[in-house]
Write a protein that holds these residues in place. Sequence first.
Motif, PDB file in Angstrom:
ATOM      1  N   UNK A 110       0.848  -1.185   0.000  1.00  0.00           N
ATOM      2  CA  UNK A 110       0.000   0.000   0.000  1.00  0.00           C
ATOM      3  C   UNK A 110       0.882   1.234   0.000  1.00  0.00           C
ATOM      4  N   UNK A 111       0.557   2.179  -0.918  1.00  0.00           N
ATOM      5  CA  UNK A 111       1.355   3.400  -1.051  1.00  0.00           C
ATOM      6  C   UNK A 111       0.437   4.616  -1.040  1.00  0.00           C
ATOM      7  N   UNK A 112       0.631   5.570  -0.146  1.00  0.00           N
ATOM      8  CA  UNK A 112       1.523   5.539   1.015  1.00  0.00           C
ATOM      9  C   UNK A 112       1.058   4.466   2.007  1.00  0.00           C
ATOM     10  N   UNK A 113       1.723   4.315   3.148  1.00  0.00           N
ATOM     11  CA  UNK A 113       1.332   3.276   4.101  1.00  0.00           C
ATOM     12  C   UNK A 113      -0.137   3.393   4.510  1.00  0.00           C
ATOM     13  N   UNK A 114      -0.729   2.253   4.818  1.00  0.00           N
ATOM     14  CA  UNK A 114      -2.134   2.177   5.238  1.00  0.00           C
ATOM     15  C   UNK A 114      -2.369   3.077   6.454  1.00  0.00           C
ATOM     16  N   UNK A 115      -3.293   4.060   6.356  1.00  0.00           N
ATOM     17  CA  UNK A 115      -3.478   5.001   7.454  1.00  0.00           C
ATOM     18  C   UNK A 115      -4.460   4.562   8.540  1.00  0.00           C
ATOM     19  N   UNK A 116      -5.285   3.539   8.275  1.00  0.00           N
ATOM     20  CA  UNK A 116      -6.246   3.080   9.269  1.00  0.00           C
ATOM     21  C   UNK A 116      -7.575   2.728   8.632  1.00  0.00           C
ATOM     22  N   UNK A 117      -8.485   2.181   9.442  1.00  0.00           N
ATOM     23  CA  UNK A 117      -9.762   1.655   8.939  1.00  0.00           C
ATOM     24  C   UNK A 117     -10.618   2.690   8.219  1.00  0.00           C
ATOM     25  N   UNK A 118     -10.485   3.969   8.558  1.00  0.00           N
ATOM     26  CA  UNK A 118     -11.287   5.007   7.897  1.00  0.00           C
ATOM     27  C   UNK A 118     -10.884   5.215   6.444  1.00  0.00           C
ATOM     28  N   UNK A 119      -9.777   4.613   6.026  1.00  0.00           N
ATOM     29  CA  UNK A 119      -9.305   4.724   4.642  1.00  0.00           C
ATOM     30  C   UNK A 119     -10.286   4.091   3.655  1.00  0.00           C
ATOM     31  N   UNK A 120     -10.916   2.988   4.049  1.00  0.00           N
ATOM     32  CA  UNK A 120     -11.820   2.252   3.164  1.00  0.00           C
ATOM     33  C   UNK A 120     -13.235   2.809   3.266  1.00  0.00           C
ATOM     34  N   UNK A 121     -13.841   3.005   2.108  1.00  0.00           N
ATOM     35  CA  UNK A 121     -15.221   3.492   2.024  1.00  0.00           C
ATOM     36  C   UNK A 121     -16.053   2.395   1.370  1.00  0.00           C
ATOM     37  N   UNK A 122     -17.129   2.023   2.021  1.00  0.00           N
ATOM     38  CA  UNK A 122     -18.010   0.967   1.505  1.00  0.00           C
ATOM     39  C   UNK A 122     -18.702   1.435   0.236  1.00  0.00           C
ATOM     40  N   UNK A 123     -18.764   0.548  -0.772  1.00  0.00           N
ATOM     41  CA  UNK A 123     -19.472   0.793  -2.028  1.00  0.00           C
ATOM     42  C   UNK A 123     -20.398  -0.391  -2.280  1.00  0.00           C
ATOM     43  N   UNK A 124     -21.337  -0.268  -3.233  1.00  0.00           N
ATOM     44  CA  UNK A 124     -22.241  -1.401  -3.498  1.00  0.00           C
ATOM     45  C   UNK A 124     -21.474  -2.655  -3.932  1.00  0.00           C
ATOM     46  N   UNK A 125     -21.908  -3.790  -3.423  1.00  0.00           N
ATOM     47  CA  UNK A 125     -21.254  -5.061  -3.723  1.00  0.00           C
ATOM     48  C   UNK A 125     -21.505  -5.486  -5.166  1.00  0.00           C
ATOM     49  N   UNK A 126     -20.501  -6.075  -5.789  1.00  0.00           N
ATOM     50  CA  UNK A 126     -20.628  -6.699  -7.097  1.00  0.00           C
ATOM     51  C   UNK A 126     -21.204  -8.098  -6.930  1.00  0.00           C
ATOM     52  N   UNK A 127     -20.668  -8.842  -5.936  1.00  0.00           N
ATOM     53  CA  UNK A 127     -21.182 -10.160  -5.591  1.00  0.00           C
ATOM     54  C   UNK A 127     -21.940 -10.066  -4.274  1.00  0.00           C
ATOM     55  N   UNK A 128     -23.020 -10.815  -4.137  1.00  0.00           N
ATOM     56  CA  UNK A 128     -23.749 -10.782  -2.857  1.00  0.00           C
ATOM     57  C   UNK A 128     -22.901 -11.333  -1.711  1.00  0.00           C
ATOM     58  N   UNK A 129     -23.125 -10.781  -0.544  1.00  0.00           N
ATOM     59  CA  UNK A 129     -22.448 -11.211   0.679  1.00  0.00           C
ATOM     60  C   UNK A 129     -23.387 -12.170   1.404  1.00  0.00           C
ATOM     61  N   UNK A 130     -22.903 -13.381   1.693  1.00  0.00           N
ATOM     62  CA  UNK A 130     -23.730 -14.316   2.458  1.00  0.00           C
ATOM     63  C   UNK A 130     -23.508 -14.059   3.939  1.00  0.00           C
ATOM     64  N   UNK A 131     -24.576 -14.146   4.699  1.00  0.00           N
ATOM     65  CA  UNK A 131     -24.448 -13.884   6.137  1.00  0.00           C
ATOM     66  C   UNK A 131     -24.538 -15.119   6.963  1.00  0.00           C
TER      67      UNK A 131
END
Length: 131
Positions: A110-131
């Motif tokens: 990862x460039x620059x280094x991974x800054x933390x969990x807030x870096x990722x933003x959820x977007x609509x899934x391409x494949x369904x997520x099974x629960x």
Amino acid sequence: MTEPFQTRALSEDVDAIAPDQSEIRFLVQVQGGSMVHCSLPVGAVSLAVTHRTVAEVWYVVAGQGELWRQQGDRQDVVTLRAGLSLSIPLGTQFQFRNTGTDPLQFIIVTMPPWPGADEAVRVPDYWPISS
């Protein structure tokens, strides 16, 4: 100032669960980037995300799966297998899944280094997520 040398063996223990729900084992980090080992269990599907500030490069070391990537109107699905490398440019939406009989494992830089969990933003899934 000179950065210290780093040496780290791959741990059997999971260090963190990524925002996409994959298993992360920390490797080394320098000023310009960080490296981790990522694993997705058999039958699992990650959550679809995009990153705010980082780009990634991946190298698949074991297992089989698929990766969906999208930038605007352009998208593709790539078959993941050992020996394949790929990029996740900044702003790319992506999701991956394990389609094999063993854990899907890859190295991520990862460039620059991974800054933390807030870096990722959820977007609509391409494949369904099974629960």
